[in-house]
Design an enzyme around this catalytic site. Sequence first.
Site, PDB file in Angstrom:
ATOM      1  N   LYS A   1      77.276 -40.235   9.614  1.00 52.10           N
ATOM      2  CA  LYS A   1      78.232 -40.716   8.609  1.00 52.10           C
ATOM      3  C   LYS A   1      79.638 -40.672   9.182  1.00 52.10           C
ATOM      4  CE  LYS A   1      80.161 -36.553   7.921  1.00 52.10           C
ATOM      5  NZ  LYS A   1      81.623 -36.244   8.100  1.00 52.10           N
TER       6      LYS A   1
ATOM      7  N   ASP B   1      77.546 -32.005   3.880  1.00 52.98           N
ATOM      8  CA  ASP B   1      77.215 -33.426   3.962  1.00 52.98           C
ATOM      9  C   ASP B   1      75.732 -33.704   3.731  1.00 52.98           C
ATOM     10  OD1 ASP B   1      79.833 -34.289   4.574  1.00 52.98           O
ATOM     11  OD2 ASP B   1      79.556 -33.700   6.663  1.00 52.98           O
TER      12      ASP B   1
END
Length: 312
Positions: A21, A157
Amino acid sequence: MKEPGAAGAAKLIGSAEAYAKINLRHVVFARDETGYHGVETLLARTSLSDTVALFERGSERDEPRVTLSVDGPLADAVPAGADNLCHRAAELFFREAFREGSAPVPLHIRLTKRIPPGSGLGGGSADAAATLRLLAVRWPGFDERKLVALAGSVGSDVVFLLTGVPMALGWERGRRLLPLRPPRPRPGLLLCPPVAILSAEAYQWISEKGADVRSGGASVLPGTTRLADWESLERLVRNDFEAPVAARHPEIAAALERLRSEASAALAGITGSGSALFSIFGASASRAQAREIMAGAVEPDGWRIYDVSLPV
């Protein structure tokens, strides 16, 4: 233990890609009552990935319940034991899923590592998320809310990367999420210097700024439909880690300046707490030109450059 794939050694449960990401936006707020900084972040999933494969091992005396092996171009950069987030996620899943029953058969995790660690790309979190999702498919019935809570306990995350959505707004260290309708994917570059930055030290640099850290818990952002538009996103790109990281790593500051000037990236910034940089382009030809410029500038110094698409 024989390596999985050898005759009779193990049975494949499943495999999954674990996508890196970037943080298009990462605003850091003052510490709350828990001692953690609040954040507001805009997360986007990229096409760069690790691969996680799970195997059921045959019962062997004195073997641990979970074992892990790592291969791939960055195999030597991550631990292959209990310190790996894949291993930790599997142990936590088994502890919760089989609290009152017999333990499952021994598990082997094979991780093919391509995402540079310590880069702010969430590679370890992505690996843990893929592990949890594969385990939940193999042993169905585990409550989805518990799975999300488990993901949050592994890392900030992991929740986003567990959901499988291309883009989301996140708060409270990324554990509160609002999935977004993403814009059309665009070509991008990820540039990773040969330096890892630990999140803990980066937050310490933020704390040293003192008065520059915001109070409160959220910004006024455009409506979610406008966040599906690249032009709106361009105005939101910001990372509060950029200044302290650039001050301590002038090579990162120089590369970021080159991306924004010579390489003419539509969007460019640092992801997470660093050390990786991202840049996004309107067309593949623009990316190819930028890659040539950046390769000559940073690859001799050991930087890795990846062509990606995002959000995916």
